[in-house]
Design a protein around this motif. Structure first.
Motif, PDB file in Angstrom:
ATOM      1  N   SER A   1       0.798  -1.221   0.000  1.00  0.00           N
ATOM      2  CA  SER A   1       0.000   0.000   0.000  1.00  0.00           C
ATOM      3  C   SER A   1       0.831   1.272   0.000  1.00  0.00           C
ATOM      4  CB  SER A   1      -0.915   0.015   1.233  1.00  0.00           C
ATOM      5  OG  SER A   1      -1.851  -1.030   1.139  1.00  0.00           O
ATOM      6  N   TYR A   2       0.324   2.278  -0.672  1.00  0.00           N
ATOM      7  CA  TYR A   2       0.933   3.613  -0.704  1.00  0.00           C
ATOM      8  C   TYR A   2      -0.150   4.664  -0.550  1.00  0.00           C
ATOM      9  CZ  TYR A   2       4.954   1.109  -2.456  1.00  0.00           C
ATOM     10  OH  TYR A   2       5.992   0.228  -2.553  1.00  0.00           O
TER      11      TYR A   2
ATOM     12  N   ILE B   1     -10.422 -18.548  16.027  1.00  0.00           N
ATOM     13  CA  ILE B   1      -9.197 -19.007  15.363  1.00  0.00           C
ATOM     14  C   ILE B   1      -9.339 -20.440  14.869  1.00  0.00           C
ATOM     15  CG2 ILE B   1      -8.137 -19.732  17.547  1.00  0.00           C
ATOM     16  CD1 ILE B   1      -6.257 -18.167  14.654  1.00  0.00           C
TER      17      ILE B   1
ATOM     18  N   ILE C   1      -9.871 -12.020  11.068  1.00  0.00           N
ATOM     19  CA  ILE C   1     -11.075 -11.291  10.663  1.00  0.00           C
ATOM     20  C   ILE C   1     -11.046  -9.922  11.313  1.00  0.00           C
ATOM     21  CG2 ILE C   1     -13.568 -11.116  10.982  1.00  0.00           C
ATOM     22  CD1 ILE C   1     -13.953 -13.881  10.285  1.00  0.00           C
TER      23      ILE C   1
ATOM     24  N   GLN D   1       9.445  -5.216   9.642  1.00  0.00           N
ATOM     25  CA  GLN D   1       9.237  -3.850   9.130  1.00  0.00           C
ATOM     26  C   GLN D   1       8.329  -3.903   7.913  1.00  0.00           C
ATOM     27  OE1 GLN D   1      10.389  -0.968  10.233  1.00  0.00           O
ATOM     28  NE2 GLN D   1      12.111  -1.456  11.577  1.00  0.00           N
TER      29      GLN D   1
ATOM     30  N   ALA E   1     -13.038 -13.247  14.602  1.00  0.00           N
ATOM     31  CA  ALA E   1     -13.088 -14.649  14.176  1.00  0.00           C
ATOM     32  C   ALA E   1     -12.593 -15.585  15.247  1.00  0.00           C
ATOM     33  CB  ALA E   1     -12.249 -14.832  12.930  1.00  0.00           C
TER      34      ALA E   1
ATOM     35  N   GLU F   1     -13.331   2.683   9.407  1.00  0.00           N
ATOM     36  CA  GLU F   1     -12.839   1.436   8.799  1.00  0.00           C
ATOM     37  C   GLU F   1     -13.683   1.028   7.594  1.00  0.00           C
ATOM     38  OE1 GLU F   1     -10.658  -1.187  12.006  1.00  0.00           O
ATOM     39  OE2 GLU F   1     -12.702  -0.852  12.614  1.00  0.00           O
ATOM     40  N   GLY F   2     -13.995   2.004   6.771  1.00  0.00           N
ATOM     41  CA  GLY F   2     -14.734   1.703   5.547  1.00  0.00           C
ATOM     42  C   GLY F   2     -16.219   2.005   5.631  1.00  0.00           C
TER      43      GLY F   2
ATOM     44  N   PHE G   1     -10.944  -9.733   5.849  1.00  0.00           N
ATOM     45  CA  PHE G   1     -10.785 -11.149   6.168  1.00  0.00           C
ATOM     46  C   PHE G   1      -9.504 -11.573   5.469  1.00  0.00           C
ATOM     47  CE2 PHE G   1     -13.305 -15.449   6.257  1.00  0.00           C
ATOM     48  CZ  PHE G   1     -12.429 -15.924   7.208  1.00  0.00           C
TER      49      PHE G   1
ATOM     50  N   GLU H   1     -21.212  -4.629   5.257  1.00  0.00           N
ATOM     51  CA  GLU H   1     -20.038  -5.459   5.542  1.00  0.00           C
ATOM     52  C   GLU H   1     -20.249  -6.892   5.056  1.00  0.00           C
ATOM     53  OE1 GLU H   1     -18.713  -5.259   9.553  1.00  0.00           O
ATOM     54  OE2 GLU H   1     -16.924  -6.446   9.137  1.00  0.00           O
TER      55      GLU H   1
ATOM     56  N   GLU I   1     -25.056  -3.145  11.472  1.00  0.00           N
ATOM     57  CA  GLU I   1     -23.968  -2.599  12.280  1.00  0.00           C
ATOM     58  C   GLU I   1     -24.572  -1.841  13.458  1.00  0.00           C
ATOM     59  OE1 GLU I   1     -21.044  -0.366  10.116  1.00  0.00           O
ATOM     60  OE2 GLU I   1     -20.735  -1.955   8.643  1.00  0.00           O
TER      61      GLU I   1
ATOM     62  N   ARG J   1       5.690   1.775  12.020  1.00  0.00           N
ATOM     63  CA  ARG J   1       4.928   0.675  12.637  1.00  0.00           C
ATOM     64  C   ARG J   1       4.148   1.137  13.858  1.00  0.00           C
ATOM     65  NH1 ARG J   1       9.728  -3.308  13.891  1.00  0.00           N
ATOM     66  NH2 ARG J   1      10.633  -1.277  14.388  1.00  0.00           N
TER      67      ARG J   1
ATOM     68  N   GLY K   1     -12.471  -5.111   2.471  1.00  0.00           N
ATOM     69  CA  GLY K   1     -13.709  -4.385   2.180  1.00  0.00           C
ATOM     70  C   GLY K   1     -13.716  -2.975   2.739  1.00  0.00           C
ATOM     71  N   GLN K   2     -12.545  -2.471   3.123  1.00  0.00           N
ATOM     72  CA  GLN K   2     -12.492  -1.084   3.622  1.00  0.00           C
ATOM     73  C   GLN K   2     -12.347  -0.086   2.481  1.00  0.00           C
ATOM     74  OE1 GLN K   2      -9.858  -0.533   6.985  1.00  0.00           O
ATOM     75  NE2 GLN K   2     -10.779  -2.205   8.121  1.00  0.00           N
TER      76      GLN K   2
ATOM     77  N   GLY L   1     -16.899 -15.984   5.788  1.00  0.00           N
ATOM     78  CA  GLY L   1     -16.803 -17.384   6.172  1.00  0.00           C
ATOM     79  C   GLY L   1     -15.536 -18.015   5.652  1.00  0.00           C
ATOM     80  N   LEU L   2     -15.073 -19.005   6.384  1.00  0.00           N
ATOM     81  CA  LEU L   2     -13.889 -19.763   5.982  1.00  0.00           C
ATOM     82  C   LEU L   2     -14.385 -21.146   5.590  1.00  0.00           C
ATOM     83  CD1 LEU L   2     -10.711 -19.793   5.995  1.00  0.00           C
ATOM     84  CD2 LEU L   2     -10.880 -20.758   8.279  1.00  0.00           C
TER      85      LEU L   2
ATOM     86  N   ARG M   1     -12.855  -5.687  10.837  1.00  0.00           N
ATOM     87  CA  ARG M   1     -14.031  -5.022  10.289  1.00  0.00           C
ATOM     88  C   ARG M   1     -13.868  -4.889   8.777  1.00  0.00           C
ATOM     89  NH1 ARG M   1     -16.619   0.668  12.438  1.00  0.00           N
ATOM     90  NH2 ARG M   1     -18.604   0.428  11.342  1.00  0.00           N
ATOM     91  N   ARG M   2     -14.806  -5.404   8.045  1.00  0.00           N
ATOM     92  CA  ARG M   2     -14.767  -5.350   6.581  1.00  0.00           C
ATOM     93  C   ARG M   2     -13.478  -5.974   6.021  1.00  0.00           C
ATOM     94  NH1 ARG M   2     -18.540  -2.018   4.109  1.00  0.00           N
ATOM     95  NH2 ARG M   2     -19.888  -0.878   5.545  1.00  0.00           N
TER      96      ARG M   2
ATOM     97  N   THR N   1     -12.448 -22.223  14.123  1.00  0.00           N
ATOM     98  CA  THR N   1     -13.463 -22.443  13.083  1.00  0.00           C
ATOM     99  C   THR N   1     -13.420 -21.393  11.989  1.00  0.00           C
ATOM    100  OG1 THR N   1     -15.111 -21.061  14.160  1.00  0.00           O
ATOM    101  CG2 THR N   1     -15.024 -23.376  14.837  1.00  0.00           C
ATOM    102  N   GLY N   2     -12.782 -20.261  12.263  1.00  0.00           N
ATOM    103  CA  GLY N   2     -12.750 -19.196  11.268  1.00  0.00           C
ATOM    104  C   GLY N   2     -14.043 -18.409  11.204  1.00  0.00           C
TER     105      GLY N   2
ATOM    106  N   VAL O   1       0.430   5.117   5.215  1.00  0.00           N
ATOM    107  CA  VAL O   1      -0.357   3.892   5.256  1.00  0.00           C
ATOM    108  C   VAL O   1      -0.365   3.390   6.700  1.00  0.00           C
ATOM    109  CG1 VAL O   1      -0.399   1.472   4.527  1.00  0.00           C
ATOM    110  CG2 VAL O   1       0.159   3.273   2.875  1.00  0.00           C
TER     111      VAL O   1
ATOM    112  N   ARG P   1      -2.431 -18.177   9.673  1.00  0.00           N
ATOM    113  CA  ARG P   1      -3.423 -17.764  10.658  1.00  0.00           C
ATOM    114  C   ARG P   1      -4.456 -16.878   9.994  1.00  0.00           C
ATOM    115  NH1 ARG P   1      -3.101 -13.369  13.856  1.00  0.00           N
ATOM    116  NH2 ARG P   1      -0.936 -13.051  13.251  1.00  0.00           N
ATOM    117  N   PRO P   2      -5.737 -17.256  10.038  1.00  0.00           N
ATOM    118  CA  PRO P   2      -6.772 -16.366   9.495  1.00  0.00           C
ATOM    119  C   PRO P   2      -7.017 -15.201  10.452  1.00  0.00           C
ATOM    120  CG  PRO P   2      -7.808 -18.307  10.439  1.00  0.00           C
ATOM    121  CD  PRO P   2      -6.322 -18.496  10.590  1.00  0.00           C
TER     122      PRO P   2
END
Lengths: 766, 766
Positions: A45-46, B411, A216, A86, B409, B166-167, A221, A173, B66, B20, A161-162, A177-178, A218-219, B413-414, B47, A213-214
Motif C-alpha cells: 500500500s501507498y 481461530i 477477521i 518492518q 473470528a 474502517e470503511g 478477512f 459489511e 452494524e 509501525r 472491504g475497507q 466465512g472460511l 471489520r470489513r 473455526t474461522g 499507510v 493464521r486467518p
C-alpha cells in the motif's frame, strides 16, 4: 529513481518507481474481462494509491444527493509484507530495479522488483491476470527470492472491504466465512439496490513451511503467512479469487448460499491447474480476439503498432460483451472517473470498432440502448417532450438520466458549478441514432433492425420533432439553450452539430417510415401501434425542411452556434503546448471561457466528419483551418476526429501529429493524464484513426468507401473488418491496396467515386 | 531510526519516527475538550495511519447490521506537502531529528522534525490544540525553516471528508462553500440520525508570498499554497477550524445556515488573536483543572507523578462535561475501538475520580444513566424482566443496548464469534447503582438523590428482583447463564460478583424505601406512583435473604461461579511476561479458555475491593493468592484493582508492581497496546490507585475512610477531594498525614477504626 515508460511489441512497461505517478499505471495497465475490471495498484500500500475493482453493471448510489455509480468492490490484490518485522515499502530501502509491465497479448500484469535494505536483499516478482476465459476468476502470484541474509517474512492478504468510492461506501459489511480451512469468503451487499456480491479467495504458499493464521477484522478477512527464508531460498504465494453477483446472467440461482457454493466449487475444481495453465487458457481466449481482423502497421515508429494493440486490449478488457444490460463507461472499469457511466463516447467513438470487427458485441451495446428506451422516455417526459430523449450519462439501462447535477468548484466564486450536460447536452439522442444507423449499414442485421433498431430511430426522431422550437418571425424551427460537443459553450442556441444531426435523424425516419410501409408491413404494423406512423411522418415532414441549419458565412465558416463567431478570440498557444489539459481553467473560469471563440473539442468539425456528404471539401478545409487553432483538445474525444478529418483533407503530416498526440493520451510518457482512469473514447479513436483515417474506410450514407491515406512514416498497413456478414481483409503498401474476402456474394464499395466489386481478391493501384 | 518514549514532568514524547508505531502516539497524544476529540495523526499521510476526529454524542449506524458508533468526522489536521514537486514523507530522505510531544499542562501537541533529502534540508515544527476554552474551536500551526538550498513547497490542506470508520461511511457529502474568500466550509449529515455537522477551516500563510488556489473534490475542500523558500527563510501556516453540530446544547438554532454563520463569525472574531493567545486562553482553562485538587507525588521514579497528570489530562479531554446526554466511551474520543460506547468502565473505574474531585461532572455522567432509564426499561422488557436493565454498551442514552452481536473470528473455526456481553453481562446494572450510591455518599447531593438517583436505584433493584430465578430444591434464588467481570467465562451460573452486587442493590433499596417513607414523604409519594413501593419492598424482602451468595470453600476460596473451581488450571507464566495481552488467544480459542481456571480480570477480587466490609482480611488474602496467578490481566480494568487490593492487604511491593504495569498500559514503552485508542478505565484506575490505593481513601458503606499506604518508592503524596460539598486536602509524608479543609461544618472520617473529626487541620501520625 524516476519513472519512465518503455514500449515493446506487445508490452508497455514502467521502469523505475515514483510514488507521484501511481495512478498512471494503475489505469493504463488495468486488467479486465468485461465482467470485472481492476486497476493495477501495487500489492503493497501507498498513500495516493487507488485500489479499485469494479463489476460491470453493479450500479448503486450512496444517498439521494449522489448519483449512481459503479461501486468499488472489496479488494483481493492487496498484500501487506513485513520484512524482518518492518513493513515493506518501496519508499524505504533501495530499489535496485523496478519494472512493471502489462503484456497486452496475454492480459498479464507483471512487476519485477529488486529491493534491498540493510542486509536484506530480495527479488520479488508479482504476476496477476483476470481470466478472459472464466469471467469470475482471477489469479495472482508473488515469487520472492532471497538474495541477502536470512530473513523473516510475513504476508497478510485476503479480502479488504475497507475500500470505498472516495469515501462513499456502497456495501454493507456482509457475512464472512472460511470454507475448507482455506477459502475466505465475504458477501457484501450494495446499500440501495441490495445486490449481493460473493468474493472468494484462497492462497497457497509454496516451497517453505509457514505459520498460517486467518484474521477477521471489520470489513476485512485475511490470511497471515509467517515464514523464514534462508539465503538463496525462494518462495511463491499463489492467490486465486472470484467474484459473483446476484445480477449475473450465467446463473438463475442468486442466493448467497448458492453463489458461495459455486465459487467454492470453482476454486476447488481449478486446484489441480497451475497458475501457468490458467493463464494459458486465458491467453487462448485473448488469442481469439487478436486473431480476428488483426491490424499490422509498418511504421518508422513501432509504437504506432503498439497503440492499436493497446487500444484493442483495453476495449476488450472493459466491454461487457457478456451482458446486454451493460455498456462501456467513459473510463471503462479502470477508475472512478465518470462513475462508470456511459456517454456518447460509446456510439461515436467506440462502437465503430465493434460494429466493424465484432458486430455481435456491437449488437449488445445497442441493445443496451434499446433497453434504455424506458429511461429515455422518462427523461423526455420529465422535460416536456415526446419520444426518446437519451440520458447524457447512463448507468443501469432503465435508470434514465444519471448525470450529476453538481461538479467541481468554480475557481472565482469557490462554489460548486452546476453540470448542465444532463439537461442541455441533447445531441446524445442523435448520436445514439447515428450509431444504430451505422450498425445497420455495416452489418445489414435485419433481425436487429426489425426488433430494436427501427424503434430507436423512430423514437429519437419523435423526440427531436417535439424538441424543435418554432421561430415564427423567421418561419423556421430552432433548437435553443443547448450544449454541443464543445462543452465550453453552455446554453447556446442552434449549435450546428445538434441542429444538423437532429435534421438527419428526422429526415432519415421520414424515409424509413415509407420504406417500412412498403417493404416490411409486419414491422410497420407493430411500430404503427406504438407510434401512429402516418401522423408522426406528417409531423416530421411538416418540420424537417424548416429546421434551421446554420449556413456558411461569406468566409465559408459554419457558425458553431448563433453567437460563437461574434466572440473575441484568445491565443491558445500557451495552453496547447502544456502537458496537462486543464491549464486554461487555472486562468479563466467556465463563464469566462464561454465568452471567447475557444472550443474544447471537435464540434463543427465532427459534424463534417460524420456527415461528410453534406459539405464540400473546400468548405471543410476552411472550417478546419478556422476551428482547429481555436480548439484546446481538452477532451480525449477531439484529437482522433481531427486526425481523421485532416487525413481526409490531405493534411497528412498534421494528421499524423494528431495521431501521435492521441495515442499518447494514455500510453504516452506524460504521467498524470490517466489518474482517474483510461480514456476509453480515445481508445476507440485510435482504431478509427488507423482504419478510418489511414485505412480510409468510411460508411457514408449507406455506402462503404475505402480510400487509404497512409502517413509518410507508414510503409504498410493491413486490417480487416466485417461487412454485410462477410470478412474483408485490406493490405495497403507499395503503391497498391489488396482486398480479400472469403466465399460469398460479391460486395460493393466506393473508391475514388467509382463503384468497385469485390468477389475474392481485388488489387487497386493507389 | 527507531522510536522511543521520553518522559518529562508535564510531557510525554516520542523520539524517532517508526511507521509501525503510528497508532501509539495517535492515541496517547490525542487532543480533546470533551466536545470534540482527535487522534494525534501526523499531518502528512502514511499507510496505517488512523485520522480520527469524533464529536461526543453524534452516534450513527451505517446499516441495520452494524451497531451505532461515533462517526469519524471530516478531518481538518491533514496536510499534503510537496517539496520540489515530491510528496513529503518521513519514509523518504533522512530524518535528522523527530520529536513528537504532548504537553499535558497546555493540551498542546508539538512535532519537531528535521529532515533532509538531496540538497533539501528543512526544520518543520507542527503545533496543534483543541481549545479547552472554546469547545468548537481548534488550531494548528506549521513552521518551516529552510536550512538547505532554495526550495519550492506546495501545501494542500483543508477539510477531508473521505475518512470513514474502517470503511463504513456515516456522512453524506454535504454542501460546501467558500466564505469571505478564505473560510472553507463543509456540511455533512449523518446518514440515519440526520444530524448536521458544519466544519469550517481557514488558513493564513505568513512571511512569504504564495499562490493560493481553492480546490474542491469529492468529499474534500482544500486550499493549495505554492511558494518558494530561499535559504534560511522561514514560513508559517496557521490553520483554524471549528465544528458545530445540530445536537449542540449551546445553541437553539440548528439550521445549517445558522451554524455556518456562527462558525464564520467565530473565526472572524478570533482573527485578531494570535495562535499563542488562543493557546494561552485554552491553557488557562486547563489550569483551572490542574489547580483543583492537585496531586503531588515524590517518588524515586518521576514517571509516577507524570502518570497522574497523564490520566487527568485524558479524563478531561474526553469527558463530555458540557452535555449530560453523553458519557465517556471506553476509548474516549481517541479511537474507533469500542465505537465510542460507554461501559461499566464509567461507574466502576472513571466515575470515582469525578465524584471525588469534580462532582458537577459526575452528576452529569449519572444523569446520562437517568436519561438512559428508557433504554434500560426496553432492554429489561425485551428480555422478559421488569425494571431497569442497563445496556452493557450504551450510546445515545435512549438507544438502549448497542453491544454488537458479532465479534472477531474464532481461530479454530474461522467463524465470527457471538458477543454475549450484551445479553448476559448483567452486572452492569448493579455497577450503575453502585456508582449512583457512591456519588450520593460522597457528595450528599439531595437534589440529585430526590430527582434522579433514587429512581435509578429502585428501578435497578426491581430489575434484579425479576431477574432472580427460584431454585426450588434448594429454596433459594440463583442467577444462571451470565458473564461476570471475567469475560473468559461465558454462560456461567452464580457468578459471585453478579450475585453479591444484585443482593446489595436489593438490600439497599429495601432500606431506601423505608428511609424515603419516613424521611422524604414527597419523594416517596412520587416514586410510589411509579413503583408501588410497598409491594416492591415486599417482593424484595421476600427474595433478598434467599439470594444465593457463593460462600468460601474449606480452603477459604469464594468460587467465581458454580463450576470455576472444578476446571483444570493452566500455567500462565508465558503469557503474563509478554508485551501484548492476546498471546493466549493465539494458542486457544475462547471456548477452550472457558474450560480452564483462567481469569481475564479481577472478578471475585473486584467484589472484595468494592464491598470490602463483607469479607475478612484473611479471606481476601487467600482469594488474592488464589486468583491473581490465574489472572491474565488481559483487560486494562484488572491491574488497578489488583494494585489497590494488594495495597490494602499490605503487599505494597506487589501493589507497586501492578501500579507500574497499570500506568504503562498506555504511557509505557510498549508501542502496540494503544492502537485502537487509549484505555480510559485504566486512566480512572491510575487516579484510584493513587488516591484510593496509596492515599487510602475509601467510601465504605456510607462512611469515608482514610488510611494511607505509600509504596516504598514514594516519600510523599498529597491530594485532595470534595466530600459533602467541602474540599479536603491530604498531605502524607514523613510519618504523618495532614488533613486540611476550609471553613465549614466539621467532617467525620474513619482512620484505623476510629472516627476522626476534621474541623480545619488535623495531623495524624502514621
Amino acid at each position: 529513481m524516476s519513472a519512465k515508460m518503455i514500449y515493446g511489441d506487445w508490452t508497455i512497461s514502467q521502469e523505475g518507481f515514483d510514488v507521484r505517478y501511481l495512478g498512471k499505471t494503475e489505469s493504463i495497465m488495468c486488467l479486465g474481462n468485461g465482467y470485472v475490471g481492476s486497476r493495477a495498484a501495487e500489492e503493497e500500500s501507498y498513500v495516493g494509491q487507488s485500489r479499485d475493482t469494479f463489476v460491470s453493471g453493479t450500479f448503486n448510489y450512496f444517498d439521494e444527493n449522489e448519483v449512481t455509480e459503479l461501486p468499488n468492490v472489496p479488494d483481493v490484490w492487496g498484500m501487506d509484507f513485513q520484512i524482518n518485522g518492518q513493513p515493506f515499502s518501496l519508499l524505504t530501502g533501495k530499489i535496485e530495479a523496478y519494472k512493471k509491465t502489462l503484456d497486452l497479448k496475454r492480459g498479464l500484469l507483471t512487476r519485477e522488483v529488486s529491493w534491498s535494505k540493510d542486509d536484506v536483499s530480495l527479488k520479488m516478482t508479482f504476476k496477476r491476470f483476470i481470466s478472459k476465459k472464466r469471467r469470475h476468476f482471477m489469479a495472482s502470484q508473488v515469487h520472492i527470492e532471497n538474495l541477502g541474509s536470512p530473513v523473516s517474512i510475513s504476508i497478510k492478504t485476503g479480502i479488504n472491504g475497507q475500500v470505498s468510492n472516495e469515501g462513499s461506501q456502497h456495501f454493507t459489511e456482509g457475512e464472512k466465512g472460511l470454507v475448507d480451512g482455506k477459502i475466505l469468503q465475504m458477501c457484501p451487499q450494495t446499500t440501495h439496490r441490495k445486490l449481493d456480491v460473493v468474493i472468494s479467495v484462497c492462497h497457497e504458499l509454496k516451497n517453505v513451511q509457514a505459520t498460517t493464521r486467518p484474521e477477521i477484522g471489520r470489513r476485512s478477512f485475511s490470511m497471515n503467512f509467517d515464514f523464514k527464508l534462508a539465503e538463496n531460498e525462494q518462495v511463491s504465494l499463489e492467490k486465486r479469487a472470484s467474484i459473483y453477483t446476484s445480477i449475473d446472467n450465467d446463473s438463475d440461482n442468486h442466493s448467497i448460499q448458492n453463489m458461495r457454493n459455486v465459487a467454492v466449487s470453482e476454486l476447488q475444481d481449478l486446484e489441480s491447474q497451475s497458475f501457468e495453465e490458467l493463464l494459458a487458457e486465458s491467453t487462448q481466449a485473448w488469442a481469439e480476439i487478436w486473431q480476428k481482423h488483426p491490424i499490422k502497421i509498418k511504421s518508422e515508429d513501432p509504437r504506432d503498432q503498439l497503440a492499436i494493440r493497446f487500444a484493442k486490449y483495453h476495449l476488450h478488457s472493459m466491454v461487457p460483451a457478456h451482458d446486454e444490460r451493460m455498456n462501456i463507461g467513459a473510463k471503462g472499469l479502470s477508475g472512478q472517473g465518470y462513475k462508470g457511466h456511459t456517454f456518447w463516447d460509446t456510439e461515436i467513438f467506440m462502437l465503430p470498432y465493434f460494429t466493424f470487427t465484432h458486430p455481435e458485441i456491437a449488437e449488445k451495446l445497442l441493445t443496451y440502448r434499446y433497453l434504455g428506451l424506458a429511461g429515455a422516455h422518462k427523461k423526455a417526459a420529465d422535460n416536456g417532450y415526446e419520444g426518446a430523449q437519451y440520458p447524457w450519462e447512463a448507468a443501469w439501462p432503465t435508470d434514465g438520466e444519471v448525470t450529476p447535477v453538481w461538479g467541481a468548484a468554480d475557481i472565482v466564486t469557490g462554489k460548486a458549478m452546476k453540470i448542465l450536460s444532463g439537461f442541455i447536452e441533447q445531441h446524445i439522442t442523435s448520436d445514439v441514432a447515428f450509431g444504430v444507423k451505422q450498425y445497420l449499414d455495416v452489418t445489414g442485421n435485419q433481425d436487429f433492425a426489425n426488433e430494436k433498431a427501427y424503434e430507436i430511430l423512430i423514437d429519437t426522431a419523435k423526440f427531436w420533432a417535439s424538441r424543435l422550437e418554432y421561430d415564427a418571425p423567421n418561419d423556421r424551427y430552432v433548437i435553443t439553450n443547448v450544449m454541443g460537443p464543445d462543452e465550453y459553450k453552455e446554453e447556446i442556441d442552434n449549435n450546428a452539430y445538434t441542429n444538423y444531426t437532429a435534421h438527419w435523424n428526422i429526415s432519415y425516419v421520414i424515409d424509413l417510415i415509407g420504406h417500412l410501409k412498403a417493404e416490411k408491413p409486419e414491422v410497420y404494423a407493430r411500430l404503427d401501434k406504438e407510434f401512429n406512423l402516418e401522423a408522426l411522418k406528417a409531423n416530421l415532414k411538416a418540420k424537417v425542411d424548416k429546421i434551421f441549419l446554420p449556413q456558411p458565412t461569406s468566409a465559408g465558416i459554419i457558425p458553431q452556434d448563433d453567437t460563437y463567431l461574434t466572440k473575441p478570440e484568445l491565443d491558445l498557444t500557451k495552453y496547447k503546448s502544456a502537458d496537462g489539459v486543464d491549464g486554461l481553467f487555472h486562468d479563466y473560469n467556465l463563464h469566462q471561457v464561454n465568452g471567447f471563440q475557444v472550443t474544447k473539442q471537435a464540434d463543427v468539425l465532427l459534424l463534417m466528419l460524420l456527415f461528410e456528404g453534406l459539405f464540400e471539401k473546400e468548405l471543410k478545409l476552411k472550417n478546419f483551418d478556422y476551428y482547429e487553432p481555436k480548439t484546446t483538445h481538452d477532451s480525449s474525444l477531439s484529437l482522433s476526429t481531427h486526425a481523421i478529418l485532416s487525413a481526409d483533407l490531405g493534411k497528412l503530416d498534421q494528421s499524423y501529429d494528431f495521431f501521435k498526440q492521441a495515442i499518447n493520451i494514455d500510453m504516452g510518457e506524460y504521467m498524470k493524464s490517466s489518474d482517474p482512469g483510461i480514456h476509453t473514447a480515445s481508445l476507440g479513436g485510435i482504431w478509427q484513426m488507423v482504419v478510418f483515417g489511414y485505412g480510409g474506410v468510411r460508411m457514408i450514407e449507406g455506402e462503404l468507401r475505402i480510400e487509404p491515406n497512409l502517413p509518410r512514416a507508414w510503409s504498410h498497413l493491413s486490417y480487416g473488418f466485417d461487412y454485410q456478414g462477410q470478412a474483408i481483409s485490406v493490405e495497403i503498401g507499395e503503391g497498391k491496396m489488396v482486398l480479400t474476402k472469403a466465399e460469398g456474394p460479391a460486395l460493393q464499395f466506393i473508391h475514388q467515386d467509382q463503384i468497385m466489386n469485390l468477389e475474392d481478391t481485388l488489387t487497386i493501384t493507389l
